[in-house]
Design an enzyme around this catalytic site. Structure first.
Site, PDB file in Angstrom:
ATOM      1  N   GLU A 177       0.829  -1.220   0.000  1.00 41.00           N
ATOM      2  CA  GLU A 177       0.000   0.000   0.000  1.00 41.00           C
ATOM      3  C   GLU A 177       0.862   1.270   0.000  1.00 41.00           C
ATOM      4  O   GLU A 177       1.167   1.822   1.053  1.00 41.00           O
ATOM      5  CB  GLU A 177      -0.943   0.033   1.221  1.00 41.00           C
ATOM      6  CG  GLU A 177      -1.856   1.262   1.203  1.00 41.00           C
ATOM      7  CD  GLU A 177      -2.738   1.393   2.442  1.00 41.00           C
ATOM      8  OE1 GLU A 177      -3.655   2.241   2.406  1.00 41.00           O
ATOM      9  OE2 GLU A 177      -2.521   0.672   3.433  1.00 41.00           O
ATOM     10  N   LYS A 214      -2.762  -2.019  -2.848  1.00 41.67           N
ATOM     11  CA  LYS A 214      -3.816  -1.135  -2.335  1.00 41.67           C
ATOM     12  C   LYS A 214      -3.407   0.284  -2.675  1.00 41.67           C
ATOM     13  O   LYS A 214      -2.388   0.787  -2.199  1.00 41.67           O
ATOM     14  CB  LYS A 214      -3.990  -1.313  -0.822  1.00 41.67           C
ATOM     15  CG  LYS A 214      -5.095  -0.426  -0.244  1.00 41.67           C
ATOM     16  CD  LYS A 214      -5.490  -0.826   1.171  1.00 41.67           C
ATOM     17  CE  LYS A 214      -6.544   0.123   1.717  1.00 41.67           C
ATOM     18  NZ  LYS A 214      -7.102  -0.291   3.010  1.00 41.67           N
TER      19      LYS A 214
END
Length: 297
Positions: A177, A214
């Site tokens: 992420e 993400k």
């Protein structure tokens, strides 16, 4: 074996991932939005008891099942706790059909080159071994990009994939992420640098392994499609990053193959003061809307 079933559920991804992983720093705000202010607890133990009650209420709600919520990201303390006498990760998968993930990062370093790397994680191997034993499927680790700075973004991606390799070595699937701050003026340029850096880094992932990504919702619809289609990528999920649920859903619906992994946008409107019927109805409509946006693309 549940792992093969869990992998299939994540690859199909006909739903979204609930991010229930607010940690120490963000817990007071999460509780405040839920209608519990600081006067309701006098120390960290009580605070974490209250946030666990909130998460357990969400997880046990009739709307929270694997049909629409394919996975959930947990905070370490949530993994270590129980719901109705069953360890949380086990409860999620066996009772709700939801694949459990664990947030592993320990916060962010100070900004360098417009980006924030993750703080060192010396205990990571021990945590990953514990997570694997607890039935966790994958992990999530977050860095932040606040400028279109090539050196900063390369450093973020290099660190993310280094940690990702460590996660893969324990048989877990990393959710990488590198969050792009949605309010920056050079967001589109940062996304272009990020996409290139990730595409290069994916070549380092072994042929028989996959990672998840993400990412902040992109300025241009389907900008991350090359990542969505990449053979080393199990799933690309979107974070709401400060957008309201309606805005985040509208943007997500324009991105084919991306699914949501919303935190605040999922719990928006939920309150400790609601009756169970009110709470379940509010959560159910949130889940329905986020699910619809996730499968729209």
């Amino acid at each position: 074996m549940s792992n093969a079933k869990q992998t299939e559920q994540m690859q199909k991804g006909a739903g979204f991932i609930a991010a229930l992983d607010q940690s120490g720093g963000s817990t007071p705000k999460a509780l405040r939005l839920y209608g519990i202010d600081e006067s309701a607890y006098s120390n960290e133990v009580e605070m974490f008891d209250l946030i666990h009650q909130m998460r357990a209420r969400i997880i046990k709600s009739p709307a929270f099942t694997g049909d629409k919520v394919v996975g959930a990201i947990l905070f370490e303390q949530t993994m270590d706790r129980e719901i109705d006498g069953t360890p949380t990760a086990t409860y999620l998968w066996e009772t709700r059909g939801v694949v459990p993930f664990l947030k592993i990062d320990k916060g962010l370093e100070a900004e360098v080159n417009g980006c924030q790397l993750m703080k060192p994680m010396p205990e990571l191997d021990a945590l990953l071994a514990r997570a694997a034993k607890a039935g966790i499927f994958g992990t999530k680790e977050r860095s932040v990009i606040s400028a279109a700075n090539a050196d900063g973004i390369k450093a973020v991606v290099a660190q993310q994939f280094e940690v990702g390799a460590q996660v893969l070595s324990h048989g877990l699937v990393p959710i990488i992420e590198p969050e792009v701050t949605i309010s920056i003026t050079d967001k589109a340029e940062a996304e272009a640098l990020l996409r290139d850096a990730i595409l290069a880094a994916l070549d380092t992932v072994p042929a028989d392994k996959q990672v998840m990504l993400k990412l902040s919702l992109p300025s241009e619809a389907n900008f991350y499609k090359p990542l969505v289609d990449h053979p080393r990528v199990m799933k690309v999920v979107a974070l709401s990053g400060g957008y309201s649920r309606d805005d985040a859903n509208a943007m997500l619906a324009q991105n084919s193959g991306m699914i949501a992994s919303f935190s605040r946008a999922l719990t928006e409107g939920l309150s400790a003061q609601q009756t169970d019927a009110e709470f379940d109805a509010m959560l159910g409509s949130a889940i329905d809307s986020i699910h619809a946006a996730s499968i729209a693309g």
